[in-house]
Scaffold this motif. Sequence first.
Motif: not given
Length: 463
Positions: A36-48, A74-75, A148-152
């Motif tokens: 989950g942390y790896l997925f969210l890290a990729v998601f945040f970098i993608l958007v910002f 890594g994921l 959590a990814s949907m809340y993000a």
Amino acid sequence: MQRRHFHPTKQFMSVVAATPFPTRAPSRSSSLSRAGYLFLAVFFILVFEGAIRKWVTSASTLPLILLRDLLALGLVLYAVSTGALKRQKGIVAALLVWSCIVLAWGLFQLVVGQSSPLVLIIGLRFWLLYTWFAVAAACAMNESDYRASMYAAIGMLLVMAPLAVLQHNLPPGARINAQIDGDGDEGVFVVVVGVVRTTGTFSFTSAYAVFLTLVAPVVFGFLSARKRGIRQVAFALAAFGAFAVGALVSGSRTAVISGGLLFITYLVGRLLFSKMKKKPAAAAAVAAAIVLFGLFALFFQDAIEVTQTRFAQAAAAEDLGGRIFTVLFGEAGAWDAAPWTGFGIGFGSNLATYVRTGSADVFSLAETEGARILMEAGIVGFLYLALKLVFVAYGILKSVRISARTNSPFPLIVWVSTAIAVATWPSIGQLSGNGLLGVMMAFALLLFRFPRLELFPPRASRT
């Protein structure tokens, strides 16, 4: 007798994988996993990452891409090492075969002189990495990771909407609309004279339209979810408002058409899939959503008029039906211009263009996804388009059954959005589109593991 050691995490994940419709995750899964942390890290970098390239320094392009790709890889390696890929043996086997075909075809293109080693590496990244990322995420993430990814996603939307409104109301040459290394309003896309096509935190307009399509099913999922208090109602309404505003000021036909289609899917699905005794409440919710959207449309009437002008100008220049056909299947000339071997997997991407020329202002082969696939891979491109069609058809049919069983339009909306993404997003050409498609596919595949996901779970399940 040999003693067997009990591993609660492994035991829980095996139960989740075997249960068709889990009702509530055990408390052990209430915290985020490493996946989950790896997925969210990729998601945040993608958007910002686009915001950093656009407003801080354009030199950050390659380092940010490298960081994101390493986290995505890594994921994948994490899912392999933990054995999580066994949860989707069929999909993993098919993807492994497809990966071998792509690699073999890329090596063949090298032999016949239609590519180069660097272009092939870039091509493998665009064609395979984020598909493996999506499958790995769908196998390794738990229910809390999914929630959590949907809340993000909604949190990013709530940040993006006011930014888009500000961009819409400022001139093209304003600091928030222009590139840091650009010359004023040079290179800034406009809907009409003086009104920009908003980009949000992204560096290009298409990525913002793609992002809106990605978050749309999440928005409608929160809107249709069971709510247990005024705060949850306010959160869902805020998400819907941010989405409506973001689409209205986008100036993008893609965002408007995709958003409208998904909104209609939500309205029809909410009525169609609700239980008979709850259909009056569903009808009231549908009416409220229409009224709420009407209020936003009235408030942003100027933005709607600008978008209407954009549609009128486009209709005068091209046929809408022809445009839709081109987006889905590629430009007419691509079918004739593509050699049977293709020009090289990866050659048509903006990253390959940037590496070769130092600029990524245009796609070197074609503008549309279908045409790039055919021109990059030749006959293997036809196979790729066919596989996309099979994947989408399977997902939509299965999502209809899940929506009927769960009395929720959310599964169908997710897969309609995924169908739009797979068919139209610039996934093998544009960096953000490629990564965001991986996120969208992960959301869609996770739905099969957690079809009864509660977006607003009872408090007890959070402890």
